[in-house]
Design an enzyme around this catalytic site. Structure first.
Site, mmCIF file in Angstrom:
data_model
loop_
_atom_site.group_PDB
_atom_site.id
_atom_site.type_symbol
_atom_site.label_atom_id
_atom_site.label_comp_id
_atom_site.label_asym_id
_atom_site.label_seq_id
_atom_site.Cartn_x
_atom_site.Cartn_y
_atom_site.Cartn_z
ATOM 1 N N CYS A 1 0.842 -1.199 0.000
ATOM 2 C CA CYS A 1 0.000 0.000 0.000
ATOM 3 C C CYS A 1 0.882 1.256 0.000
ATOM 4 O O CYS A 1 1.672 1.437 -0.921
ATOM 5 C CB CYS A 1 -0.992 -0.029 1.151
ATOM 6 S SG CYS A 1 -2.333 1.178 0.943
ATOM 7 N N HIS B 1 -3.793 -4.653 -0.561
ATOM 8 C CA HIS B 1 -3.414 -5.306 0.698
ATOM 9 C C HIS B 1 -3.537 -6.819 0.532
ATOM 10 O O HIS B 1 -4.639 -7.365 0.618
ATOM 11 C CB HIS B 1 -4.335 -4.856 1.835
ATOM 12 C CG HIS B 1 -4.098 -3.462 2.296
ATOM 13 N ND1 HIS B 1 -3.202 -3.148 3.293
ATOM 14 C CD2 HIS B 1 -4.640 -2.291 1.895
ATOM 15 C CE1 HIS B 1 -3.198 -1.844 3.496
ATOM 16 N NE2 HIS B 1 -4.067 -1.296 2.655
ATOM 17 N N GLU C 1 -2.719 -9.059 2.623
ATOM 18 C CA GLU C 1 -3.144 -9.646 3.901
ATOM 19 C C GLU C 1 -4.648 -9.532 4.125
ATOM 20 O O GLU C 1 -5.199 -10.167 5.029
ATOM 21 C CB GLU C 1 -2.381 -8.995 5.064
ATOM 22 C CG GLU C 1 -2.852 -7.618 5.482
ATOM 23 C CD GLU C 1 -2.353 -6.492 4.600
ATOM 24 O OE1 GLU C 1 -2.557 -5.319 4.975
ATOM 25 O OE2 GLU C 1 -1.764 -6.776 3.519
#
Length: 219
Positions: free
Chosen positions: A81, A195, A197
């Site tokens: 990011c 992202h 994750e």
């Protein structure tokens, strides 16, 4: 098991990144310690919020120096990011220009799209030969950002070593928005605007690909 440091420089909640990297097969440490960041098999530079604030925090823990020294030795770094955005030369927010790490030429600027921020799930256009996206086809990733890199400026005459740039567009599928860099693979330096994750199975596979490619010392 490869070791990974998630660099803690005061940028948001990093626990989700730590957990995702652990599930990907890494032994993960969340720290701002310079030596630990230099010694790890892999370094992850996260980032949320304003470009200038992230750069200030990064400089506070000698992040640009750590990143530069790792890359000089061919040691892997992954930006996520705003952690990707700060790898470029400059960022422009609200008319203020901030110097970045300058690992890649280019400017982070506000997206030109009907709806900003660009938030939610989106597809990406992956170049042939990508290792990060190996085994990932026609998947969506989670984005949340108002700024991005709209032009790729690094030019190389060596096609075998040319960076692999993944692109995405803002807006729904039926409405063309603004194209921006969604990911980069450039030798030991990789980064994603989205992202991983927070991107479900596709993000988990991408992190596993990155962790699986980390060079580890012989036991």
């Amino acid at each position: 098991m490869p070791t990974v440091v998630v660099l803690d420089y005061g940028s948001g909640n990093l626990r989700s990144a730590v957990r995702a990297l652990e599930r990907a097969g890494a032994a993960v440490t969340l720290t701002s310690d310079k030596q630990a960041a230099l010694d790890a098999d892999g370094l992850v530079v996260p980032g949320v919020g304003a470009y200038a604030a992230c750069m200030a925090g990064l400089r506070g823990v000698k992040g640009p120096e750590i990143i530069g020294r790792r890359l000089a030795g061919g040691r892997p770094v992954l930006g996520i990011c705003v952690g990707m955005q700060v790898l470029f030369a400059t960022g422009v927010e609200h008319g203020i220009t901030t110097e970045g790490c300058d690992e890649w030429p280019g400017t982070v600027e506000r997206l030109r799209a009907p709806v900003v921020p660009h938030m939610g799930w989106n597809t990406v256009a992956v170049p042939e030969g990508s290792r990060l996206f190996d085994g990932i086809t026609d998947e969506r990733f989670y984005f949340v950002h108002s700024y991005g890199v709209r032009e790729w400026e690094l030019v190389t005459n060596d096609r075998t070593k040319a960076p692999l740039v993944t692109w995405a567009e803002t807006g729904p599928d039926q409405e063309r928005g603004d194209r921006f860099v969604a990911a980069v693979e450039n030798g030991p330096l990789c980064a994603t605007q989205f992202h991983p994750e927070k991107s479900g199975d596709a993000g988990a596979r991408l992190l596993a690909n990155w962790v699986g490619g980390l060079p580890t010392p012989p036991s």
